[in-house]
Design an enzyme around this catalytic site. Sequence first.
Site, PDB file in Angstrom:
ATOM      1  N   ARG A 176       0.836  -1.205   0.000  1.00  0.00           N
ATOM      2  CA  ARG A 176       0.000   0.000   0.000  1.00  0.00           C
ATOM      3  C   ARG A 176       0.870   1.253   0.000  1.00  0.00           C
ATOM      4  O   ARG A 176       0.589   2.216  -0.710  1.00  0.00           O
ATOM      5  CB  ARG A 176      -0.943  -0.009   1.207  1.00  0.00           C
ATOM      6  CG  ARG A 176      -2.023  -1.079   1.144  1.00  0.00           C
ATOM      7  CD  ARG A 176      -2.931  -1.027   2.345  1.00  0.00           C
ATOM      8  NE  ARG A 176      -3.785   0.152   2.356  1.00  0.00           N
ATOM      9  CZ  ARG A 176      -4.547   0.522   3.388  1.00  0.00           C
ATOM     10  NH1 ARG A 176      -4.522  -0.182   4.509  1.00  0.00           N
ATOM     11  NH2 ARG A 176      -5.308   1.599   3.302  1.00  0.00           N
ATOM     12  N   CYS A 235      -1.622   5.944   9.436  1.00  0.00           N
ATOM     13  CA  CYS A 235      -1.939   4.699   8.733  1.00  0.00           C
ATOM     14  C   CYS A 235      -2.941   5.032   7.646  1.00  0.00           C
ATOM     15  O   CYS A 235      -2.776   6.016   6.936  1.00  0.00           O
ATOM     16  CB  CYS A 235      -2.474   3.659   9.717  1.00  0.00           C
ATOM     17  SG  CYS A 235      -3.860   4.249  10.727  1.00  0.00           S
TER      18      CYS A 235
END
Length: 279
Positions: A176, A235
């Site tokens: 990611r 995050c």
Amino acid sequence: MSPLIEITDPHILDNSSILIDVRAGADAHERYLAGHLPNAVFAGLDADLASKPADAAFGGRHPLPALEDFADTLARWGVTPDSHVIVYDDKAGAMGGARLWWMLRSIGHANVQVINGGLKAAIDAGLTLANDEYQNAAVEPYPIPAAYANTVDIEEVKKAAADEGRVVIDVRESARYQGLTEPLDLVAGHIPGAVNLFYSNSLSPEGTYLTKHALATLYADTIGKVKPQDVIVHCGSGVTACHLLLGMEYAGITGPKLYVGSWSEWSRRGLPIGTGLDK
């Protein structure tokens, strides 16, 4: 007080503490009813630890609840300023347990711990789980200060990511971060200048945190000589970042900040996007 408590600690089952089971996902409550620690109240990540975002571009997918709402939630759980709160989830603390720990610490509640290893540790230890809907007696609303402490906004992150004397840590998995995949947000990639440290690197194969020494070494490799108060952690939506902040606290690194909006906010604002391993 250590931010972690081992499953063998008698305070977990002796009814002297407020025990809170945090779950995430559409089936969160069903999983709680399928098995939780005795006398643990249910907490839902979306319902109790976040507000519904009007626009994820301003606050991310899991913005913090209004302080008044959080105070009411704590009262419903029976939490007072003097309560010893013990938190766990079924994802080694990564999907809500550490978030609730961080939220309580952020409002000044020091007497809170997370079960090291979460529900799995309880199962591995052979503890008998309950299937009831447990509730504590409600108490007066918790006195909440004017703001959540140790957070930064998107403007501060822009400055920090371009500052050699500060560190922005992205705790999402490498794929990611590199922009190879993005299962949750609209755009893949990362904040330019942010470094990557996957939150699960803090865990042993058994799902418990590494030793304090191992964690301190791991984090030192990432932050170098940067002062902890100049470290920002994020995050996808401000949840698993708390898992790393918990590990840092356990390792004796106090002062890093949380960027709550995280990638879910940054990626929706038309800002620069980094890909690959640029650091």
